[in-house]
Design a protein around this motif. Structure first.
Motif, PDB file in Angstrom:
ATOM      1  N   ILE A  38       6.629  -4.098   5.676  1.00 33.92           N
ATOM      2  CA  ILE A  38       5.527  -4.373   4.762  1.00 33.92           C
ATOM      3  C   ILE A  38       6.045  -4.325   3.331  1.00 33.92           C
ATOM      4  CG2 ILE A  38       3.744  -3.412   6.264  1.00 33.92           C
ATOM      5  CD1 ILE A  38       3.698  -1.049   4.252  1.00 33.92           C
ATOM      6  N   ARG A  39       5.271  -4.915   2.466  1.00 28.19           N
ATOM      7  CA  ARG A  39       5.670  -4.918   1.069  1.00 28.19           C
ATOM      8  C   ARG A  39       5.168  -3.631   0.415  1.00 28.19           C
ATOM      9  NH1 ARG A  39       3.387  -9.970  -1.142  1.00 28.19           N
ATOM     10  NH2 ARG A  39       5.016 -10.909   0.089  1.00 28.19           N
ATOM     11  N   ARG A  77       9.932  -5.446  -3.449  1.00 34.54           N
ATOM     12  CA  ARG A  77      10.813  -4.904  -2.414  1.00 34.54           C
ATOM     13  C   ARG A  77      10.101  -4.883  -1.080  1.00 34.54           C
ATOM     14  NH1 ARG A  77      15.096  -1.461  -4.068  1.00 34.54           N
ATOM     15  NH2 ARG A  77      15.252  -1.007  -1.856  1.00 34.54           N
ATOM     16  N   TRP A  78      10.859  -4.902  -0.021  1.00 40.85           N
ATOM     17  CA  TRP A  78      10.307  -4.793   1.328  1.00 40.85           C
ATOM     18  C   TRP A  78      10.890  -3.547   1.973  1.00 40.85           C
ATOM     19  CZ3 TRP A  78       6.933  -8.498   3.308  1.00 40.85           C
ATOM     20  CH2 TRP A  78       6.751  -9.626   2.497  1.00 40.85           C
ATOM     21  N   TYR A  79      10.021  -2.780   2.613  1.00 40.28           N
ATOM     22  CA  TYR A  79      10.486  -1.563   3.277  1.00 40.28           C
ATOM     23  C   TYR A  79      10.120  -1.630   4.754  1.00 40.28           C
ATOM     24  CZ  TYR A  79      10.565  -0.018  -1.554  1.00 40.28           C
ATOM     25  OH  TYR A  79      10.798   0.074  -2.887  1.00 40.28           O
ATOM     26  N   PRO A  80      10.911  -0.971   5.610  1.00 42.42           N
ATOM     27  CA  PRO A  80      10.593  -1.010   7.041  1.00 42.42           C
ATOM     28  C   PRO A  80       9.252  -0.334   7.311  1.00 42.42           C
ATOM     29  CG  PRO A  80      12.685   0.126   6.621  1.00 42.42           C
ATOM     30  CD  PRO A  80      12.087  -0.176   5.297  1.00 42.42           C
ATOM     31  N   LEU A  81       8.373  -1.019   8.033  1.00 43.76           N
ATOM     32  CA  LEU A  81       7.018  -0.529   8.292  1.00 43.76           C
ATOM     33  C   LEU A  81       7.017   0.872   8.902  1.00 43.76           C
ATOM     34  CD1 LEU A  81       3.970  -0.999   8.452  1.00 43.76           C
ATOM     35  CD2 LEU A  81       4.331  -2.175  10.615  1.00 43.76           C
ATOM     36  N   GLU A  82       7.905   1.083   9.884  1.00 46.50           N
ATOM     37  CA  GLU A  82       7.881   2.362  10.605  1.00 46.50           C
ATOM     38  C   GLU A  82       8.354   3.521   9.720  1.00 46.50           C
ATOM     39  OE1 GLU A  82       9.806  -0.161  11.178  1.00 46.50           O
ATOM     40  OE2 GLU A  82      11.884   0.514  11.290  1.00 46.50           O
ATOM     41  N   ALA A 122       7.095   5.633   0.365  1.00 45.81           N
ATOM     42  CA  ALA A 122       5.653   5.856   0.186  1.00 45.81           C
ATOM     43  C   ALA A 122       5.271   5.563  -1.256  1.00 45.81           C
ATOM     44  CB  ALA A 122       5.292   7.303   0.521  1.00 45.81           C
ATOM     45  N   ASP A 123       3.971   5.326  -1.473  1.00 44.21           N
ATOM     46  CA  ASP A 123       3.479   5.159  -2.850  1.00 44.21           C
ATOM     47  C   ASP A 123       3.516   6.497  -3.591  1.00 44.21           C
ATOM     48  OD1 ASP A 123       2.928   2.536  -2.339  1.00 44.21           O
ATOM     49  OD2 ASP A 123       0.827   2.889  -1.816  1.00 44.21           O
ATOM     50  N   HIS A 124       3.288   7.575  -2.825  1.00 38.97           N
ATOM     51  CA  HIS A 124       3.229   8.903  -3.448  1.00 38.97           C
ATOM     52  C   HIS A 124       4.043   9.903  -2.630  1.00 38.97           C
ATOM     53  CE1 HIS A 124      -0.014   7.615  -6.087  1.00 38.97           C
ATOM     54  NE2 HIS A 124      -0.545   7.028  -5.032  1.00 38.97           N
ATOM     55  N   VAL A 125       4.814  10.723  -3.326  1.00 42.63           N
ATOM     56  CA  VAL A 125       5.534  11.834  -2.686  1.00 42.63           C
ATOM     57  C   VAL A 125       4.965  13.125  -3.279  1.00 42.63           C
ATOM     58  CG1 VAL A 125       7.764  13.010  -2.468  1.00 42.63           C
ATOM     59  CG2 VAL A 125       7.643  10.504  -2.310  1.00 42.63           C
ATOM     60  N   ILE A 126       4.514  14.020  -2.397  1.00 42.01           N
ATOM     61  CA  ILE A 126       3.966  15.303  -2.878  1.00 42.01           C
ATOM     62  C   ILE A 126       4.861  16.434  -2.382  1.00 42.01           C
ATOM     63  CG2 ILE A 126       1.963  16.827  -2.963  1.00 42.01           C
ATOM     64  CD1 ILE A 126       0.236  14.433  -2.126  1.00 42.01           C
ATOM     65  N   LEU A 127       5.383  17.209  -3.318  1.00 43.65           N
ATOM     66  CA  LEU A 127       6.203  18.359  -2.937  1.00 43.65           C
ATOM     67  C   LEU A 127       5.299  19.549  -2.672  1.00 43.65           C
ATOM     68  CD1 LEU A 127       9.300  18.386  -5.300  1.00 43.65           C
ATOM     69  CD2 LEU A 127       9.028  17.414  -3.019  1.00 43.65           C
ATOM     70  N   ALA A 128       5.284  19.978  -1.418  1.00 41.13           N
ATOM     71  CA  ALA A 128       4.524  21.178  -1.038  1.00 41.13           C
ATOM     72  C   ALA A 128       5.497  22.090  -0.303  1.00 41.13           C
ATOM     73  CB  ALA A 128       3.339  20.792  -0.161  1.00 41.13           C
ATOM     74  N   ASN A 129       6.699  22.175  -0.848  1.00 42.06           N
ATOM     75  CA  ASN A 129       7.713  22.956  -0.130  1.00 42.06           C
ATOM     76  C   ASN A 129       7.909  24.339  -0.730  1.00 42.06           C
ATOM     77  OD1 ASN A 129       8.900  21.537  -2.261  1.00 42.06           O
ATOM     78  ND2 ASN A 129      10.931  21.624  -1.356  1.00 42.06           N
ATOM     79  N   GLY A 130       6.789  24.906  -1.184  1.00 43.63           N
ATOM     80  CA  GLY A 130       6.712  26.316  -1.514  1.00 43.63           C
ATOM     81  C   GLY A 130       7.774  26.778  -2.495  1.00 43.63           C
ATOM     82  N   ALA A 131       8.392  27.902  -2.169  1.00 41.54           N
ATOM     83  CA  ALA A 131       9.357  28.532  -3.077  1.00 41.54           C
ATOM     84  C   ALA A 131      10.600  27.676  -3.292  1.00 41.54           C
ATOM     85  CB  ALA A 131       9.750  29.894  -2.512  1.00 41.54           C
ATOM     86  N   TRP A 132      10.756  26.622  -2.490  1.00 52.11           N
ATOM     87  CA  TRP A 132      11.954  25.779  -2.593  1.00 52.11           C
ATOM     88  C   TRP A 132      11.703  24.522  -3.438  1.00 52.11           C
ATOM     89  CZ3 TRP A 132      10.213  28.541   1.460  1.00 52.11           C
ATOM     90  CH2 TRP A 132      11.042  29.565   1.920  1.00 52.11           C
TER      91      TRP A 132
END
Ligand SMILES: Cc1cc2nc3c(=O)[nH]c(=O)nc-3n(C[C@H](O)[C@H](O)[C@H](O)COP(=O)(O)OP(=O)(O)OC[C@H]3O[C@@H](n4cnc5c(N)ncnc54)[C@H](O)[C@@H]3O)c2cc1C
Length: 393
Positions: free
Chosen positions: A2-3, A13-18, A217-227
């Motif tokens: 998908i685009r 750009r085109w990225y693999p759907l899966e 992804a359109d959005h990356v959310i860091l929820a990796n706590g103390a790291w």
């Protein structure tokens, strides 16, 4: 294939759907898991990556207090957030139980905040007056009243503040329910997948790398706590979040049921449905050393001495976890300045179970172009980054 949805802003750009989703959540602790569930509930496609097992770090803590009093939420926006957080969590837990059939052991008990010397009594009484001014339902009990109501308590008590009812949940069951509900709504949960880098185009984050594997992804959310700070260093952001170690014990005594929650100056006792009692918790600045120590156990035994009969209790389990603590002690929720598509939900310190629902609601509203609510502005990231820059001058 998908685009990418950000094609207008960046090179086509085109990225693999899966390997493409609307949102990638990094970290499957309680904050990431509830957020992933709420995003999926709102119609977003979500991939959640954890370098270990979901709930394997701080979120495995056994107590699950949902109280706005016990570890001192302070006044102002943080107290308001914790009050809203409780409302959200009760709603979300009900929803999760309906969707999965898993009982999260949401329980309600009276809470006694006890003092064992004159100094603690003065502090506790001042807190009681403050709570009453804010409209709280607490009562003040003199030592003889405490003994009459709760003869199990130590005779050394010099006074107590009693809240009529406070909630707690069992985090392991809550995580089980939220992960199952998230999967039911299509969230892809990948365990043993450590995020090692961000994929970027100019000043836009378009995905993450986990070793040789790339996810978009359109959005990356860091929820990796103390790291969280460790990953953010890769994009030049110095996030002031440090680990605050907490150790706890789980005990039980045959034929003994604790009828209430207890909070002392050192920690708390939380009775669970199976008769076990969670004794928590230390608060230590010990870096990333996840160790049960003699000093930690000795601290917890002093907490336990609030109920003298419990010296005979059997120890079932110990726990140690690293809470993510921000430089001002409050959560960091929202976009990261200087980068499009990169966000953070961390810094929940002692209240991450309580605040996971309200955090998830705010982030979901924000990403969906809705109003995250008036409170949100107090918890955005900019405030701590600015503070840091100022102190460095
Ligand atoms: C002893 C103790 C008692 C507590 N009691 C309570 C309480 O009663 N009530 C309450 O509300 N809160 C309590 N807390 C606080 C609460 O547990 C935390 O605030 C909360 O768990 C933080 O959740 P989190 O999802 O942000 O972090 P975590 O649970 O630590 O999750 C972060 C996840 O990110 C993953 N991760 C890290 N780096 C990467 C990477 N590079 N790639 C992929 N994944 C990564 C980790 O494996 C982990 O699973 C307690 C904490 C402790 C330690």
């Amino acid at each position: 294939m998908i685009r990418s949805s950000n094609e207008k802003k960046t090179k086509r750009r085109w990225y693999p759907l899966e390997r493409t989703s609307d949102v990638i959540v990094v970290g499957a602790g309680i904050v990431g898991a509830v957020l992933a569930y709420l995003l999926a509930h709102s119609g977003r496609s979500v991939r959640m990556l954890d370098r270990g097992l979901p709930g394997g770090e701080a979120s495995g803590a056994r107590a699950g207090l949902l109280t706005t009093v016990a570890e001192g939420s302070g006044k102002g926006p943080y107290l308001d957030l914790s009050v809203q957080g409780l409302v959200e969590m009760r709603t979300i837990i009900q929803q999760l139980e309906d969707e999965t059939g898993i009982d999260c052991w949401l329980e309600c008990h009276p809470l006694y905040r006890i003092a064992t010397n004159e100094q603690e009594r003065d502090m506790m009484f001042a807190l009681y007056q403050e709570r009453r001014q804010l409209g709280g339902q607490e009562d003040w009990l003199e030592p003889e009243q405490v003994r009459r109501e709760q003869p199990l308590f130590s005779p050394r008590i010099t006074g107590a503040m009693r809240s009529p009812q406070e909630y707690h949940v069992t985090p392991g069951l809550l995580l089980k329910a939220v992960l199952q509900a998230a999967r039911q709504r299509g969230v892809i949960v990948q365990e043993n997948t450590a995020v090692t880098a961000f994929l970027t185009e100019g000043h836009r984050v378009i995905g993450v790398a986990a070793g040789m594997e790339h996810y978009y992804a359109d959005h990356v959310i860091l929820a990796n706590g103390a790291w969280s700070p460790n990953l953010l260093k890769l994009v030049g952001i110095d996030l002031p979040v440090t680990p605050l170690r907490g150790q706890m014990l789980v005990v039980s005594l045959s034929g003994f049921n604790l009828p209430c929650l207890i909070n002392t100056a050192r920690g708390y006792l939380v009775p669970k449905k199976d008769g076990r009692i969670v004794v928590g918790a230390t608060q230590e600045h010990a870096g990333y050393a996840k160790e049960i120590t003699v000093a930690g156990i000795s601290h917890l035994l002093k907490v336990l001495s609030a109920v003298p009969a419990l010296v005979q209790a059997r120890i079932h389990d110990t726990f140690v976890g690293l809470r993510p603590m921000s430089s001002d002690g409050m959560p960091l929720i929202g976009p990261l300045p200087g980068w499009e598509g990169l966000h953070v939900a961390t810094g929940h310190a002692q209240h991450g179970i309580l605040l996971s629902g309200i955090t998830g609601r705010m982030m979901t509203a924000y990403l969906n172009g809705e109003d995250p609510g008036e409170l949100w502005r107090h918890f955005q990231v900019q405030r701590v980054l600015t503070c840091k820059a100022e102190t460095e001058v």
